[in-house]
Design a protein around this motif. Structure first.
Motif, mmCIF file in Angstrom:
data_model
loop_
_atom_site.group_PDB
_atom_site.id
_atom_site.type_symbol
_atom_site.label_atom_id
_atom_site.label_comp_id
_atom_site.label_asym_id
_atom_site.label_seq_id
_atom_site.Cartn_x
_atom_site.Cartn_y
_atom_site.Cartn_z
ATOM 1 N N UNK A 1 -3.433 -12.878 3.887
ATOM 2 C CA UNK A 1 -4.864 -12.290 3.643
ATOM 3 C C UNK A 1 -5.669 -13.239 2.843
ATOM 4 N N UNK A 2 -5.246 -13.886 2.062
ATOM 5 C CA UNK A 2 -5.940 -14.873 1.270
ATOM 6 C C UNK A 2 -6.753 -15.839 1.890
ATOM 7 N N UNK A 3 -6.351 -16.103 3.208
ATOM 8 C CA UNK A 3 -7.124 -16.990 4.113
ATOM 9 C C UNK A 3 -8.255 -16.351 4.668
ATOM 10 N N UNK A 4 -8.152 -15.004 5.180
ATOM 11 C CA UNK A 4 -9.069 -14.173 5.426
ATOM 12 C C UNK A 4 -9.024 -12.694 5.305
ATOM 13 N N UNK A 5 -9.308 -12.497 4.047
ATOM 14 C CA UNK A 5 -9.085 -10.728 3.593
ATOM 15 C C UNK A 5 -9.491 -9.901 4.331
ATOM 16 N N UNK A 6 -10.568 -9.864 5.082
ATOM 17 C CA UNK A 6 -11.039 -8.851 6.036
ATOM 18 C C UNK A 6 -10.184 -8.503 7.327
ATOM 19 N N UNK A 7 -9.220 -9.494 7.383
ATOM 20 C CA UNK A 7 -8.076 -9.184 8.350
ATOM 21 C C UNK A 7 -7.469 -8.218 8.278
ATOM 22 N N UNK B 1 -12.486 -7.094 -3.370
ATOM 23 C CA UNK B 1 -12.434 -7.750 -4.521
ATOM 24 C C UNK B 1 -11.235 -7.136 -5.668
ATOM 25 N N UNK B 2 -10.277 -6.122 -4.821
ATOM 26 C CA UNK B 2 -9.490 -5.375 -5.834
ATOM 27 C C UNK B 2 -8.199 -6.086 -5.706
ATOM 28 N N UNK B 3 -8.202 -6.943 -4.691
ATOM 29 C CA UNK B 3 -6.689 -7.884 -4.598
ATOM 30 C C UNK B 3 -7.214 -9.520 -4.382
ATOM 31 N N UNK B 4 -8.168 -9.839 -4.081
ATOM 32 C CA UNK B 4 -8.868 -11.214 -3.794
ATOM 33 C C UNK B 4 -9.869 -11.604 -4.823
ATOM 34 N N UNK B 5 -10.077 -12.831 -5.069
ATOM 35 C CA UNK B 5 -9.189 -14.015 -4.611
ATOM 36 C C UNK B 5 -7.894 -13.828 -5.370
ATOM 37 N N UNK C 1 -3.450 -3.914 -5.375
ATOM 38 C CA UNK C 1 -3.883 -2.789 -4.369
ATOM 39 C C UNK C 1 -3.071 -3.246 -3.238
ATOM 40 N N UNK C 2 -3.025 -2.101 -2.305
ATOM 41 C CA UNK C 2 -2.542 -2.437 -0.925
ATOM 42 C C UNK C 2 -3.374 -1.560 0.048
ATOM 43 N N UNK C 3 -3.633 -2.073 1.030
ATOM 44 C CA UNK C 3 -4.365 -1.376 2.342
ATOM 45 C C UNK C 3 -3.464 -0.475 2.770
ATOM 46 N N UNK C 4 -4.043 0.754 3.202
ATOM 47 C CA UNK C 4 -3.109 1.766 3.673
ATOM 48 C C UNK C 4 -2.086 1.642 4.835
ATOM 49 N N UNK C 5 -2.695 0.673 5.579
ATOM 50 C CA UNK C 5 -1.860 0.328 6.941
ATOM 51 C C UNK C 5 -0.681 -0.305 6.308
ATOM 52 N N UNK C 6 -0.786 -1.156 5.480
ATOM 53 C CA UNK C 6 0.575 -1.902 4.900
ATOM 54 C C UNK C 6 1.395 -1.042 4.149
ATOM 55 N N UNK C 7 0.989 0.113 3.375
ATOM 56 C CA UNK C 7 1.845 1.293 2.936
ATOM 57 C C UNK C 7 2.669 1.967 3.948
ATOM 58 N N UNK C 8 1.872 2.108 5.043
ATOM 59 C CA UNK C 8 2.787 2.852 6.130
ATOM 60 C C UNK C 8 3.918 2.047 6.632
ATOM 61 N N UNK C 9 4.220 0.788 6.406
ATOM 62 C CA UNK C 9 5.609 0.401 6.565
ATOM 63 C C UNK C 9 6.467 1.012 5.841
ATOM 64 N N UNK C 10 6.278 1.290 4.662
ATOM 65 C CA UNK C 10 7.247 2.181 3.832
ATOM 66 C C UNK C 10 6.960 3.616 4.037
ATOM 67 N N UNK C 11 5.713 4.205 4.133
ATOM 68 C CA UNK C 11 5.553 5.589 4.530
ATOM 69 C C UNK C 11 4.771 5.892 5.813
ATOM 70 N N UNK D 1 5.140 -7.171 2.715
ATOM 71 C CA UNK D 1 3.849 -6.892 1.997
ATOM 72 C C UNK D 1 3.621 -8.361 1.040
ATOM 73 N N UNK D 2 4.656 -9.002 0.717
ATOM 74 C CA UNK D 2 4.272 -10.497 -0.015
ATOM 75 C C UNK D 2 3.784 -11.292 1.244
ATOM 76 N N UNK D 3 4.240 -11.331 2.437
ATOM 77 C CA UNK D 3 3.735 -12.272 3.345
ATOM 78 C C UNK D 3 2.298 -12.052 3.753
ATOM 79 N N UNK D 4 2.043 -10.678 3.955
ATOM 80 C CA UNK D 4 0.677 -10.579 4.257
ATOM 81 C C UNK D 4 -0.330 -10.564 3.247
ATOM 82 N N UNK D 5 0.040 -10.336 1.993
ATOM 83 C CA UNK D 5 -0.903 -10.529 1.075
ATOM 84 C C UNK D 5 -1.344 -11.740 0.808
#
Length: 463
Positions: A266-272, A280-284, A406-416, A259-263
């Motif tokens: 994601x700052x480079x291109x958040x919509x990826x 805007x819930x997490x960036x900039x 904020x965490x996108x759902x696909x990232x939460x799926x690494x844990x759940x 989550x730390x690395x992907x977050x």
């Protein structure tokens, strides 16, 4: 030639080793919990009382008189800076109005009765007297009672669920179940005993909560939590997946390398990594980290020297009010920091917020509640990498518009990996059940309905 080969190997290592360690490497082993851990006084170990006793919240007249005297006899506060709201902390002009209300207008007898409208109990688990509220609705034939463990965080308490209780326990013709609620004060919070020795972190509390549910006769149950309650619920889902039927959270905070690395990437291109409407819930990240630096000073203090600041807060109800309610201001809406009144009555009443203070002031639990930060943010606990270990428990998250992260759902799926749904609300902040009880309760009921359908489907497939 050797140099060229070396460069290729180095390039492959730089590119693929992080990918391997983040996404391909097996998860760390599940740490072992000491199921015989005893957190209370040693002399009580041989004569543990495992009964469940009724309990009443009581605001003793002597204590109330002392509190009112302290509020009235305090030293004058320095005036706030000109044209400042809550940017420097609790505005002292606004503080005066709150302290006067607490001393003169807060109806202690009425609020005591308000707390006691639901049944309270205590039982000793692993040496600690655990306080909890238990609400069991009357249901007609054909409606099944199912247990839900509701877990609060800091600076919350069992009080934050009161407005949601009638909504959660309501019987509906559209559901074949109704919820029976178990709402404990976390160890060291409210009227629950604190540990007498170091080492009781979220994983150890997860075991205590599981044992509490077993004590009450629930071998399998649902869990809901936010803030520390969300973390403890996540740990319960990791350590006890056979007992947790489903996990609902309004505060998913995953401390993992992924989550730390992907977050950061994601700052480079958040919509990826997330839908554009949630960017805007997490960036900039500059704004996110600015808020983090400004708002998380309390966390560093409580993770390092909770007992020092606890002395001041325990001794001064004025300081306790300023310290805790300032969090209810900023964590409800960050832009409330610019308001002279902190926006505290934007969604809450004075009585509601002072109720929370009473859950820290009366049982003198502010210091012991803050110690949980020290018991989590340390080398022993963080090296367990619990958030790197996937849980098979069906999960459901609701993410409020003004939550702290904020965490996108696909990232939460690494844990759940069995994440059933992620609800995105256009309103609400950190104290979701307290601030918006109706959307909160509807989401919890929708989650448990989905969990039950999933479990019935799996049972049929097994047959």
């Amino acid at each position: 030639m050797v140099k060229a080969v070396f460069k290729v190997v180095l390039f492959l290592a730089v590119v693929f080793l992080p990918i391997y360690f983040l996404f391909l490497a097996p998860p760390p082993p599940l740490p072992e919990l000491d199921h015989d851990a005893w957190w209370g006084p040693e002399n009580l170990k041989a004569k543990q009382d495992t009964s469940v006793k009724t309990f009443k919240v009581k605001f003793d007249k002597v204590l109330v008189k002392d509190l009112q005297d302290r509020l009235k006899s305090r030293s004058p506060f320095p005036p706030p800076l000109q044209n400042v709201g809550f940017e420097y902390g609790f505005n002292t002009n606004t503080l005066e109005t709150w302290l006067q209300y607490w001393a003169k207008d807060y109806n202690f007898a009425e609020r005591e009765a308000f707390f006691n409208q639901y049944p309270h109990f205590k039982t000793n688990i692993q040496g600690l007297d655990i306080h909890f509220v238990r609400v069991t609705p009357q249901v007609p034939e054909g409606v099944q009672l199912v247990p839900l463990l509701l877990l609060h965080g800091w600076p919350g308490s069992v009080r934050e669920f009161y407005e949601a209780i009638p909504l959660l326990t309501a019987v509906s013709k559209d559901r074949d179940f109704a919820l029976e609620l178990i709402i404990p004060s976390l160890p060291g919070y409210g009227y629950s005993s604190p540990a007498v020795r170091p080492g009781m972190g979220p994983s150890e509390i997860a075991l205590i909560m599981k044992n509490l549910m077993h004590r009450l006769g629930f071998k399998k149950f649902y869990v809901q939590g936010g803030d520390w309650g969300g973390l403890i619920g996540s740990h319960m889902s990791t350590f006890f997946p056979e007992e947790v039927l489903g996990f609902h959270s309004n505060g998913i905070f995953l401390f993992s390398r992924k989550t730390a690395l992907i977050t950061i990437l994601g700052a480079i291109y958040p919509t990826l990594i997330m839908d554009e409407k949630y960017v805007d819930r997490q960036y900039p990240l500059s704004q996110y980290y600015s808020n983090t630096i400004e708002e998380m000073g309390y966390m560093h203090i409580q993770a390092t020297k909770p007992d020092t600041v606890g002395i001041a807060l325990l001794d001064s109800p004025s300081g306790l009010l300023a310290y805790i309610l300032e969090k209810f201001s900023a964590w409800t809406r960050m832009d409330h920091r610019s308001k002279v009144d902190g926006g505290l009555e934007f969604k809450f009443t004075k009585d509601q917020l002072l109720d929370h203070l009473m859950m820290y002031y009366v049982p003198k639990s502010i210091t012991t509640s803050m110690r949980l930060y020290s018991e989590y943010f340390n080398k022993r606990v963080l090296s367990m990498n619990i958030d790197e270990i996937p849980s098979p428990v069906p999960a459901w998250v609701v993410q409020a518009r003004h939550e702290l992260a904020y965490l996108p759902p696909w990232l939460i799926r690494f844990k759940f990996p069995n994440l059933v749904n992620a609800t995105h609300l256009d309103d609400g902040g950190h104290f979701l059940a307290f601030e918006t009880p109706k959307p909160f309760s509807e989401d919890v009921l929708n989650a448990i309905t989905a969990f039950r359908k999933l479990q019935k489907k799996e049972s049929k497939e097994e047959l």
